[in-house]
Design a protein around this motif. Structure first.
Motif, mmCIF file in Angstrom:
data_model
loop_
_atom_site.group_PDB
_atom_site.id
_atom_site.type_symbol
_atom_site.label_atom_id
_atom_site.label_comp_id
_atom_site.label_asym_id
_atom_site.label_seq_id
_atom_site.Cartn_x
_atom_site.Cartn_y
_atom_site.Cartn_z
ATOM 1 N N THR A 219 16.921 22.852 -34.691
ATOM 2 C CA THR A 219 15.740 23.697 -34.512
ATOM 3 C C THR A 219 16.050 25.132 -34.935
ATOM 4 O O THR A 219 15.248 25.774 -35.630
ATOM 5 N N PRO B 86 7.198 26.856 -36.808
ATOM 6 C CA PRO B 86 6.911 25.798 -35.830
ATOM 7 C C PRO B 86 5.415 25.531 -35.754
ATOM 8 O O PRO B 86 4.601 26.458 -35.781
ATOM 9 N N PHE C 104 7.907 21.422 -37.875
ATOM 10 C CA PHE C 104 7.886 22.669 -38.632
ATOM 11 C C PHE C 104 7.119 22.461 -39.938
ATOM 12 O O PHE C 104 7.180 21.381 -40.541
#
Length: 246
Positions: free
Chosen positions: A186, A197, A209
């Motif tokens: 992430t 995001p 994303f």
């Protein structure tokens, strides 16, 4: 700084390229704009455009001596036939290489040779990341729209055909990536790829994303019970459709 652009292609290692091409022909009626052999990569491949946001690259590893030691040959020996990597166009490949190298991402060319300097990157059209450094294998490619064979980059291109096709393909392609370290992956997508995001439902319940203008990447935990046997890498793809019943 560099900018990630359209999806170049999603690579799929297949057992038989003729059979894979036939399957995509029957189901998606793609616009095939390349089919050929690349000796350096020991592979035959097609490039299949399906609407604005999607190009699938089915790849068959060569039976030539030495193919088993190529990056694709080693991948197939380890994982078999499955989705391999995600490739995007970038506006500046040299800047892309400098940025990724500054973030300790190892890079190689099509033959698996290390790319470590701006001078080296100036001589190639494509670079691949080490999957451990980018939480899955990624490719970045330079493009000149005036000379590209990608029909989506041409002035006359239209995706209307796939809207009227029985599959009704529309919107961005969504790609699921199984990762061993969800927190680190992430961070990589946020801080290195500078991806945005987004809320996204409909695949595997991961963290999603927007990468570039038309690709969704969903990160899912490879340790999850329902996918634990898969390992890590590109887990699947999801097409947006006008009507799922159709």
């Amino acid at each position: 700084m560099f900018e990630i652009q359209k999806l170049f292609h999603l690579t799929q290692v297949v057992q038989n390229l003729d059979e894979a091409d036939d399957w995509y022909n029957r189901l998606f009626s793609p616009c095939r704009f390349y089919r050929g052999y690349m000796k350096e990569a020991f592979r035959d491949a097609s490039l299949l455009a399906i609407g604005d946001a999607t190009v699938i690259e089915p790849v068959q590893v060569s039976s030539e001596p030495g193919a088993e030691e190529s990056p694709l040959g080693r991948f197939k020996a380890r994982f078999g036939a499955r989705l391999h990597s995600v490739a995007w166009y970038v506006d500046d490949l040299e800047a892309t290489v400098e940025w990724l190298r500054s973030k300790d991402v190892r890079l190689v060319d099509v033959a698996g040779r290390p790319i470590e300097t701006r001078e080296q990157s100036a001589k190639v059209k494509y670079v691949w990341t080490h999957p451990r450094d980018s939480h899955g294998a990624l490719e970045f490619a330079r493009v000149n729209p005036a000379y590209s064979t990608d029909p989506r980059l041409q002035a006359h291109w239209s995706s209307a055909f796939w809207l009227d096709h029985p599959m009704g393909i529309t919107g961005p392609l969504a790609i699921s990536m199984a990762v061993r370290d969800l927190r680190a992956a992430t961070t990589f997508y946020k801080e290195v790829l500078r991806a945005r995001p987004i809320p996204f439902e409909g695949m595997n319940g991961g963290t999603s994303f927007m990468v570039g203008p038309d690709t969704i990447v969903e990160l899912i935990d490879a340790a999850r019970e329902d996918i634990r046997s898969f390992g890590e890498g590109v887990y699947g793809m999801c097409f947006h459709e006008r009507g799922i019943q159709r």
